[in-house]
Design a protein around this motif. Structure first.
Motif, short mmCIF file in Angstrom:
data_model
loop_
_atom_site.label_atom_id
_atom_site.label_comp_id
_atom_site.label_asym_id
_atom_site.label_seq_id
_atom_site.Cartn_x
_atom_site.Cartn_y
_atom_site.Cartn_z
N SER A 14 37.98 -27.36 -31.46
CA SER A 14 38.46 -27.40 -32.83
C SER A 14 37.34 -26.96 -33.77
O SER A 14 36.32 -27.66 -33.88
N GLU A 15 37.53 -25.84 -34.42
CA GLU A 15 36.54 -25.35 -35.38
C GLU A 15 36.31 -26.38 -36.48
O GLU A 15 35.17 -26.68 -36.86
N GLU A 16 37.38 -26.96 -36.99
CA GLU A 16 37.29 -27.93 -38.08
C GLU A 16 36.49 -29.16 -37.67
O GLU A 16 35.60 -29.62 -38.39
N TYR A 65 34.36 -29.44 -35.14
CA TYR A 65 32.99 -29.10 -34.80
C TYR A 65 32.12 -28.97 -36.05
O TYR A 65 31.00 -29.49 -36.11
N SER A 119 30.73 -18.35 -37.03
CA SER A 119 31.69 -19.45 -36.88
C SER A 119 31.08 -20.60 -36.08
O SER A 119 30.03 -20.45 -35.43
N GLY A 120 31.79 -21.72 -36.12
CA GLY A 120 31.37 -22.86 -35.30
C GLY A 120 31.51 -22.54 -33.82
O GLY A 120 30.67 -22.96 -33.01
N LEU A 121 32.56 -21.81 -33.45
CA LEU A 121 32.74 -21.42 -32.05
C LEU A 121 31.58 -20.55 -31.57
O LEU A 121 31.08 -20.74 -30.45
N LYS A 172 27.88 -26.14 -40.21
CA LYS A 172 28.81 -25.82 -41.30
C LYS A 172 28.08 -25.08 -42.42
O LYS A 172 28.59 -24.09 -42.97
#
Length: 305
Positions: free
Chosen positions: A265-267, A269, A287-289, A277
């Protein structure tokens, strides 16, 4: 082993309340962040013994397991694994997710001798031991019983079974782990196995393997290696002689570098890691991924599943 009713009830209770929870904490929980898929999990339990690890895996991923293939060279162990009427570990509902297979996984197909103190013992090995027993309660145990067993490669086994993907391959074979990896070369090359878990230590003295063998072999196949310590998987950023420790047994894991968790989950993470972030917002990383794949899991950052 455990043939009379009274001893079976006693051992069943102890395994359910102590042994299986111990496997869940020490050998399955550290793997949770390393297994990419969220459902229909397929596992190979090589060196299954009585099924401790398989039961721990079932309990750790309730409702998410598709099948566990339990492999063991001991006829006594396989008999217990298939015992649906009076099993020491598994419930009747578990059996729809399980199958037991009586052979030893290895580098090539053929036959071998299982050395043990008695059929069904957890101390079975494909190597004769010059030193009796191992540490703790098993000190002095002599592996003087010989049992003939078939040997089969993992590559051939998954082809026979029609297995298209393996989420986790666990190996606990008293020193035979590297041979199993050698016999899994096509599956590893073709990215059919996402995660590996194995024991390394004193029994590699008999097989004459070093940790550097595992490190170089898996690193070349695009796997990251981890040392399991205090219930967590710690990334091995660089090979060190310190891992060549043969005084007891240690647990290691490996995961494909390109494997992305389906449940990522990007949110979540970014919420859990404010520094990441901030970097995403500043556009220093995309991105977080991206951060998780290239840095986060190697730093040991946790994911909420």
């Amino acid at each position: 082993m455990y043939r009379d009713k009274e001893s079976r009830e006693s051992i069943r209770q102890r395994w359910a309340t102590a042994d299986v929870p111990g496997y869940m904490r020490a050998e399955v929980a550290p793997l949770v962040p390393l297994i990419p898929r969220a459902a229909k999990l397929v596992a190979l339990d090589i060196g299954a013994n009585k099924g401790f690890w398989s039961k721990a895996f079932l309990k750790s991923f309730p409702g998410a397991v598709s099948h566990i293939y339990m492999i063991d060279p001991s006829p006594e162990n396989v008999s217990e694994l298939e015992n649906k009427k009076d099993n020491l570990i598994f419930s009747p509902e578990d059996f729809r997710l399980l199958s037991a297979h009586n052979f030893a996984a290895g580098a090539t197909n053929g036959a071998a001798t299982l050395y043990t103190n008695e059929d069904g013992s957890p101390l079975g090995s494909l190597y004769p031991h010059k030193v009796s027993g191992q540490a703790g309660a098993n000190m002095g145990v002599i592996l003087d019983t010989k049992i003939s067993t078939a040997v089969k490669t993992v590559d051939d086994f998954i082809a026979e079974q029609g297995i298209s993907h393996v989420d986790i391959m666990k190996m606990d074979t008293e020193g035979h782990e590297f041979d199993i990896l050698t016999g899994s070369i096509q599956a590893l090359k073709n990215q059919k196995i996402d995660c590996l878990f194995w024991e390394f230590g004193m029994h590699q003295v008999e097989s004459r393997h070093f940790f550097i063998d595992f490190y170089e072999y898996l690193n070349d196949l695009n796997y990251d290696l981890y040392f399991i310590k205090n219930g967590a998987a710690q990334i091995i950023k660089k090979y060190s002689y310190a891992y060549e420790n043969f005084t007891t047994n240690f647990n290691f894991a490996a995961t494909r570098r390109s494997a992305v968790p389906e449940w990522f989950s990007e949110e979540k993470y970014l919420s859990d890691h404010p520094d990441v972030k901030a970097s995403v917002e500043a556009k220093t990383i995309p991105s977080g991924l991206h951060h998780w794949l290239h840095y986060g899991r190697n730093e040991g950052r946790r994911l909420r599943r």
